[in-house]
Design an enzyme around this catalytic site. Structure first.
Site, PDB file in Angstrom:
ATOM      1  N   HIS A 133       9.325  -4.399   7.763  1.00 35.82           N
ATOM      2  CA  HIS A 133       8.949  -4.058   6.393  1.00 35.82           C
ATOM      3  C   HIS A 133       7.925  -5.061   5.853  1.00 35.82           C
ATOM      4  O   HIS A 133       6.888  -4.681   5.290  1.00 35.82           O
ATOM      5  CB  HIS A 133      10.207  -4.050   5.521  1.00 35.82           C
ATOM      6  CG  HIS A 133      10.028  -3.492   4.153  1.00 35.82           C
ATOM      7  ND1 HIS A 133      10.768  -2.435   3.681  1.00 35.82           N
ATOM      8  CD2 HIS A 133       9.211  -3.852   3.131  1.00 35.82           C
ATOM      9  CE1 HIS A 133      10.403  -2.166   2.424  1.00 35.82           C
ATOM     10  NE2 HIS A 133       9.470  -3.019   2.068  1.00 35.82           N
ATOM     11  N   GLU A 134       8.188  -6.348   6.052  1.00 30.39           N
ATOM     12  CA  GLU A 134       7.300  -7.364   5.517  1.00 30.39           C
ATOM     13  C   GLU A 134       5.959  -7.397   6.226  1.00 30.39           C
ATOM     14  O   GLU A 134       4.918  -7.668   5.619  1.00 30.39           O
ATOM     15  CB  GLU A 134       7.979  -8.730   5.584  1.00 30.39           C
ATOM     16  CG  GLU A 134       9.190  -8.869   4.696  1.00 30.39           C
ATOM     17  CD  GLU A 134       8.894  -8.608   3.230  1.00 30.39           C
ATOM     18  OE1 GLU A 134       7.727  -8.652   2.835  1.00 30.39           O
ATOM     19  OE2 GLU A 134       9.856  -8.366   2.482  1.00 30.39           O
ATOM     20  N   HIS A 137       3.635  -4.978   4.656  1.00 28.04           N
ATOM     21  CA  HIS A 137       2.984  -5.565   3.487  1.00 28.04           C
ATOM     22  C   HIS A 137       1.857  -6.510   3.910  1.00 28.04           C
ATOM     23  O   HIS A 137       0.767  -6.500   3.325  1.00 28.04           O
ATOM     24  CB  HIS A 137       3.996  -6.340   2.644  1.00 28.04           C
ATOM     25  CG  HIS A 137       4.977  -5.481   1.910  1.00 28.04           C
ATOM     26  ND1 HIS A 137       4.631  -4.300   1.294  1.00 28.04           N
ATOM     27  CD2 HIS A 137       6.306  -5.648   1.677  1.00 28.04           C
ATOM     28  CE1 HIS A 137       5.698  -3.774   0.721  1.00 28.04           C
ATOM     29  NE2 HIS A 137       6.727  -4.570   0.942  1.00 28.04           N
TER      30      HIS A 137
END
Length: 248
Positions: A133-134, A137
């Site tokens: 997920h990170e 980003h």
């Protein structure tokens, strides 16, 4: 050092299962990760927690290493970051820290660093999801001029992409959340998780967060870079990685 997430919060459904699945669902209920603007040192940990701190940090570092070496989602994202001119270094771009609240991790745009909440990540599968997920980003931060803290639609777009492509909204995760049997469950999950993440780190109303997600949802949901497809499981992710390697 402790990490304080601006406006941090956690999802708290009314019902939770009992028995062996309870701990796994608790991990699913936590806000998976945030784009955050503030990390605040809280001084040295109290002596009584010193041994616990080091054991948590060591466990976090070992799980991170395994994720970087073996997880197909992460391996693809690392290759994509390098291909885009933003090669990731484990020592420089990842930090295992204690975090306040129930958040599991965050992307610190000011330092281009991914924070992993060692006190809230308890197993390898959870670490895999948070790092994936990170890194989405971080990939968005690398490839585009993202105004994380001034344009809520930019944040909403990256949160939609992260929820869509990280495996956070896989069928098995939704079953653990007791969200199954829903029409278009994947789209519904992506929308809900994106709104929740915005509310966790921005002092805005639910209406503002929902409006931002609605306005960007179609285009950002259909932006599958660098995967080229929605990787619903590790097999899809391995195929996507192979396709990415063969693009040129």
């Amino acid at each position: 050092a402790a990490v304080r997430f601006a406006g941090g919060m956690a999802e708290a459904p009314d019902e939770r299962p009992q028995g062996p699945a309870a701990e796994e669902q608790l991990q699913q209920q936590r806000v998976p990760c945030q784009v955050f603007s503030e990390r605040q040192a809280q001084g040295k940990p109290q002596q009584g927690f010193l041994s616990s701190f080091f054991s948590n940090n060591q466990k976090c570092q070992l799980m991170l290493l395994k994720t970087l070496q073996t997880n197909p989602y992460v391996k693809l994202l690392l290759d994509a970051m390098k291909h885009s001119g933003c090669a990731v270094n484990r020592e420089r771009h990842f930090s295992c820290e204690d975090c306040s609240g129930n958040v599991s991790g965050g992307f610190d745009a000011s330092t281009s660093q991914i924070v992993l909440c060692q006190n809230n990540i308890s197993n390898q599968a959870h670490m895999n999801r948070v790092v994936t997920h990170e890194l989405i980003h971080a990939f968005d931060h690398c490839r585009a001029h993202v105004n994380w803290f001034t344009n809520v639609k930019h944040l909403a777009c990256s949160e939609v992409r992260a929820a869509n492509l990280s495996g956070d909204c896989s069928l098995i995760n939704e079953i653990f959340r007791l969200h199954f049997g829903l029409k278009q469950h994947h789209q519904t999950c992506v929308r809900d998780r994106a709104i929740l993440s915005i509310l966790a780190v921005r002092n805005v109303s639910r209406e503002v967060a929902q409006k931002a997600v609605d306005e960007v949802f179609e285009s950002c949901f259909n932006d599958h870079e660098p995967f080229g497809r929605i990787p619903h499981n590790k097999t899809y992710a391995r195929y996507a990685h192979r396709d990415f390697q063969n693009r040129d």
